[in-house]
Design a protein around this motif. Sequence first.
Motif, PDB file in Angstrom:
ATOM      1  N   HIS A 195       0.834  -1.199   0.000  1.00 34.33           N
ATOM      2  CA  HIS A 195       0.000   0.000   0.000  1.00 34.33           C
ATOM      3  C   HIS A 195       0.873   1.255   0.000  1.00 34.33           C
ATOM      4  O   HIS A 195       0.601   2.214  -0.745  1.00 34.33           O
ATOM      5  CB  HIS A 195      -0.917   0.029   1.229  1.00 34.33           C
ATOM      6  N   ILE A 196       1.894   1.248   0.836  1.00 35.52           N
ATOM      7  CA  ILE A 196       2.779   2.401   0.928  1.00 35.52           C
ATOM      8  C   ILE A 196       3.503   2.630  -0.397  1.00 35.52           C
ATOM      9  O   ILE A 196       3.621   3.768  -0.880  1.00 35.52           O
ATOM     10  CB  ILE A 196       3.815   2.211   2.064  1.00 35.52           C
ATOM     11  N   ASN A 197       3.959   1.538  -0.991  1.00 36.79           N
ATOM     12  CA  ASN A 197       4.657   1.639  -2.273  1.00 36.79           C
ATOM     13  C   ASN A 197       3.741   2.199  -3.361  1.00 36.79           C
ATOM     14  O   ASN A 197       4.117   3.112  -4.112  1.00 36.79           O
ATOM     15  CB  ASN A 197       5.167   0.249  -2.677  1.00 36.79           C
ATOM     16  N   LEU A 198       2.510   1.683  -3.436  1.00 32.76           N
ATOM     17  CA  LEU A 198       1.553   2.146  -4.435  1.00 32.76           C
ATOM     18  C   LEU A 198       1.228   3.623  -4.251  1.00 32.76           C
ATOM     19  O   LEU A 198       1.262   4.408  -5.214  1.00 32.76           O
ATOM     20  CB  LEU A 198       0.266   1.317  -4.360  1.00 32.76           C
ATOM     21  N   THR A 199       0.918   4.019  -3.038  1.00 34.94           N
ATOM     22  CA  THR A 199       0.534   5.412  -2.784  1.00 34.94           C
ATOM     23  C   THR A 199       1.695   6.377  -3.002  1.00 34.94           C
ATOM     24  O   THR A 199       1.487   7.511  -3.430  1.00 34.94           O
ATOM     25  CB  THR A 199      -0.036   5.577  -1.369  1.00 34.94           C
ATOM     26  N   ASN A 200       2.902   5.942  -2.733  1.00 36.28           N
ATOM     27  CA  ASN A 200       4.069   6.794  -2.986  1.00 36.28           C
ATOM     28  C   ASN A 200       4.250   7.030  -4.486  1.00 36.28           C
ATOM     29  O   ASN A 200       4.591   8.149  -4.917  1.00 36.28           O
ATOM     30  CB  ASN A 200       5.336   6.160  -2.400  1.00 36.28           C
ATOM     31  N   ILE A 201       4.029   6.002  -5.280  1.00 42.40           N
ATOM     32  CA  ILE A 201       4.133   6.150  -6.736  1.00 42.40           C
ATOM     33  C   ILE A 201       3.052   7.103  -7.241  1.00 42.40           C
ATOM     34  O   ILE A 201       3.319   8.022  -8.031  1.00 42.40           O
ATOM     35  CB  ILE A 201       3.995   4.778  -7.435  1.00 42.40           C
TER      36      ILE A 201
ATOM     37  N   ILE B 211     -19.232  -7.168  -1.487  1.00 46.23           N
ATOM     38  CA  ILE B 211     -19.987  -6.137  -2.191  1.00 46.23           C
ATOM     39  C   ILE B 211     -19.968  -4.826  -1.408  1.00 46.23           C
ATOM     40  O   ILE B 211     -19.841  -3.744  -1.990  1.00 46.23           O
ATOM     41  CB  ILE B 211     -21.445  -6.604  -2.430  1.00 46.23           C
ATOM     42  N   LYS B 212     -20.074  -4.920  -0.086  1.00 47.10           N
ATOM     43  CA  LYS B 212     -20.031  -3.712   0.753  1.00 47.10           C
ATOM     44  C   LYS B 212     -18.714  -2.979   0.560  1.00 47.10           C
ATOM     45  O   LYS B 212     -18.681  -1.744   0.472  1.00 47.10           O
ATOM     46  CB  LYS B 212     -20.221  -4.066   2.225  1.00 47.10           C
ATOM     47  N   ASN B 213     -17.624  -3.714   0.497  1.00 47.76           N
ATOM     48  CA  ASN B 213     -16.319  -3.093   0.325  1.00 47.76           C
ATOM     49  C   ASN B 213     -16.221  -2.388  -1.030  1.00 47.76           C
ATOM     50  O   ASN B 213     -15.664  -1.281  -1.133  1.00 47.76           O
ATOM     51  CB  ASN B 213     -15.219  -4.153   0.439  1.00 47.76           C
ATOM     52  N   ILE B 214     -16.791  -3.006  -2.057  1.00 48.46           N
ATOM     53  CA  ILE B 214     -16.789  -2.384  -3.392  1.00 48.46           C
ATOM     54  C   ILE B 214     -17.604  -1.102  -3.379  1.00 48.46           C
ATOM     55  O   ILE B 214     -17.169  -0.050  -3.863  1.00 48.46           O
ATOM     56  CB  ILE B 214     -17.354  -3.365  -4.437  1.00 48.46           C
ATOM     57  N   ILE B 215     -18.808  -1.174  -2.813  1.00 48.11           N
ATOM     58  CA  ILE B 215     -19.693  -0.005  -2.780  1.00 48.11           C
ATOM     59  C   ILE B 215     -19.087   1.118  -1.952  1.00 48.11           C
ATOM     60  O   ILE B 215     -19.134   2.297  -2.331  1.00 48.11           O
ATOM     61  CB  ILE B 215     -21.076  -0.404  -2.231  1.00 48.11           C
ATOM     62  N   ASP B 216     -18.496   0.787  -0.807  1.00 47.70           N
ATOM     63  CA  ASP B 216     -17.869   1.796   0.046  1.00 47.70           C
ATOM     64  C   ASP B 216     -16.761   2.536  -0.706  1.00 47.70           C
ATOM     65  O   ASP B 216     -16.628   3.759  -0.592  1.00 47.70           O
ATOM     66  CB  ASP B 216     -17.286   1.151   1.304  1.00 47.70           C
ATOM     67  N   ARG B 217     -15.976   1.808  -1.474  1.00 48.37           N
ATOM     68  CA  ARG B 217     -14.869   2.432  -2.190  1.00 48.37           C
ATOM     69  C   ARG B 217     -15.367   3.275  -3.370  1.00 48.37           C
ATOM     70  O   ARG B 217     -14.821   4.351  -3.643  1.00 48.37           O
ATOM     71  CB  ARG B 217     -13.887   1.361  -2.658  1.00 48.37           C
TER      72      ARG B 217
ATOM     73  N   PHE C  25      -5.154  10.607   0.065  1.00 51.50           N
ATOM     74  CA  PHE C  25      -6.414  10.248  -0.595  1.00 51.50           C
ATOM     75  C   PHE C  25      -6.464   8.748  -0.852  1.00 51.50           C
ATOM     76  O   PHE C  25      -7.460   8.082  -0.551  1.00 51.50           O
ATOM     77  CB  PHE C  25      -6.528  11.028  -1.899  1.00 51.50           C
ATOM     78  N   MET C  26      -5.394   8.195  -1.413  1.00 49.58           N
ATOM     79  CA  MET C  26      -5.383   6.770  -1.750  1.00 49.58           C
ATOM     80  C   MET C  26      -5.321   5.878  -0.510  1.00 49.58           C
ATOM     81  O   MET C  26      -5.931   4.806  -0.467  1.00 49.58           O
ATOM     82  CB  MET C  26      -4.208   6.463  -2.680  1.00 49.58           C
ATOM     83  N   LEU C  27      -4.605   6.304   0.507  1.00 47.25           N
ATOM     84  CA  LEU C  27      -4.562   5.515   1.747  1.00 47.25           C
ATOM     85  C   LEU C  27      -5.949   5.443   2.376  1.00 47.25           C
ATOM     86  O   LEU C  27      -6.371   4.390   2.874  1.00 47.25           O
ATOM     87  CB  LEU C  27      -3.560   6.120   2.728  1.00 47.25           C
ATOM     88  N   ASN C  28      -6.672   6.568   2.355  1.00 47.41           N
ATOM     89  CA  ASN C  28      -8.041   6.573   2.885  1.00 47.41           C
ATOM     90  C   ASN C  28      -8.954   5.686   2.035  1.00 47.41           C
ATOM     91  O   ASN C  28      -9.818   4.983   2.558  1.00 47.41           O
ATOM     92  CB  ASN C  28      -8.587   7.999   2.918  1.00 47.41           C
ATOM     93  N   PHE C  29      -8.752   5.726   0.719  1.00 48.99           N
ATOM     94  CA  PHE C  29      -9.537   4.874  -0.174  1.00 48.99           C
ATOM     95  C   PHE C  29      -9.286   3.393   0.111  1.00 48.99           C
ATOM     96  O   PHE C  29     -10.226   2.593   0.243  1.00 48.99           O
ATOM     97  CB  PHE C  29      -9.190   5.184  -1.631  1.00 48.99           C
ATOM     98  N   LEU C  30      -8.039   3.016   0.215  1.00 51.93           N
ATOM     99  CA  LEU C  30      -7.691   1.604   0.424  1.00 51.93           C
ATOM    100  C   LEU C  30      -8.102   1.108   1.805  1.00 51.93           C
ATOM    101  O   LEU C  30      -8.278  -0.086   2.021  1.00 51.93           O
ATOM    102  CB  LEU C  30      -6.183   1.411   0.231  1.00 51.93           C
ATOM    103  N   ASN C  31      -8.275   2.050   2.725  1.00 54.03           N
ATOM    104  CA  ASN C  31      -8.646   1.690   4.090  1.00 54.03           C
ATOM    105  C   ASN C  31     -10.156   1.590   4.273  1.00 54.03           C
ATOM    106  O   ASN C  31     -10.633   1.307   5.380  1.00 54.03           O
ATOM    107  CB  ASN C  31      -8.065   2.707   5.072  1.00 54.03           C
ATOM    108  N   CYS C  32     -10.919   1.833   3.188  1.00 49.50           N
ATOM    109  CA  CYS C  32     -12.392   1.757   3.281  1.00 49.50           C
ATOM    110  C   CYS C  32     -12.829   0.322   3.608  1.00 49.50           C
ATOM    111  O   CYS C  32     -12.273  -0.632   3.069  1.00 49.50           O
ATOM    112  CB  CYS C  32     -13.021   2.182   1.956  1.00 49.50           C
TER     113      CYS C  32
END
Length: 327
Positions: free
Chosen positions: A234-240, A293-299, A320-327
Amino acid sequence: MQELIGHDTEFKIITNKFKKNNLHSSIIIHGPKGIGKRTFINNLVLNAFNDKYDGKSLAHHTNLFLNLSHPNIKILKREADKKTKKITSSITIDQIRNIRNFLNESSSIIDLPKIIIIDSADDFNLNSANAFLKTLEEPSNNTYIFLISHKISSLLPTIRSRCLKIKLNNHNYDNFKKIFINSIDNLKEDEIKFLSEITNGCPGDSISLYDDNIFDLFDLTIKCLTLRNITNDHINLTNILSKFDNDQFKNYLYILKSTLLIINKFKLNYYDSNKIISNKISNLQKISTIITIKNIIDRLEFLSINENDLFDYNLDKRIFMLNFLNC
């Protein structure tokens, strides 16, 4: 000039009407963004030149058009503000006035119609749309106005009602591949198939995604979507992603939302598995058994609620992306 691939029936309808002098003066060319609506219109113009000229005259008019300097043709699109030098958020009333002046002027080439290409009419604001409506209500002789729209429902009903509407549909895979490899020819077959599916057959969007190297991030993104806790991935992705400019990040969000929607279709058994043609899409079917499905809808809701603020207020893309991935 890019070759027109696909949309043969629609092209024949317009060219036949033009040759018979019964083509409507105002035409909306609409359909999903990235399927080649501007290419379609450009080829219509070149076809008109081919019917009228040959030899040096044909080359002369073609070069003028390709260099955006043909005296009978005007392109209307968002322009840079003279003070800020930034592209305006919409087509302005001043631009509409310039178009009306162009239509009222005597043509320097009397054996050709005047042509206006609006790319795109979705960029009208309420004031410029109403100002342009007057142009449609008072059509000039020997003039054709082509309006490009990615979402025809966004146009004023009064504009839609005064135009011939031609819809261009998404490309089938064979045509998609031909268009794509004309621009990029070093991809593997499965990668081209994946881009066709993730963009629903829109080569323009696919070329943009590939140019931004977002394709390379897909596997890492999928891995992060399936992990419940924040990890080094996650950290690697968000840093990129934090280093992306706004246009690149919008393209990334495009493919992210498309991915979530495809996974959701698999969850609901709405995706026709017989049409799966790429390995990556097949892999999304497996991943759909892991994500709820809940996780998909939340994101998806997170993106819907927060995406505009991200760009309007220039917020931190990494957070922004860390908050998104943490949904």
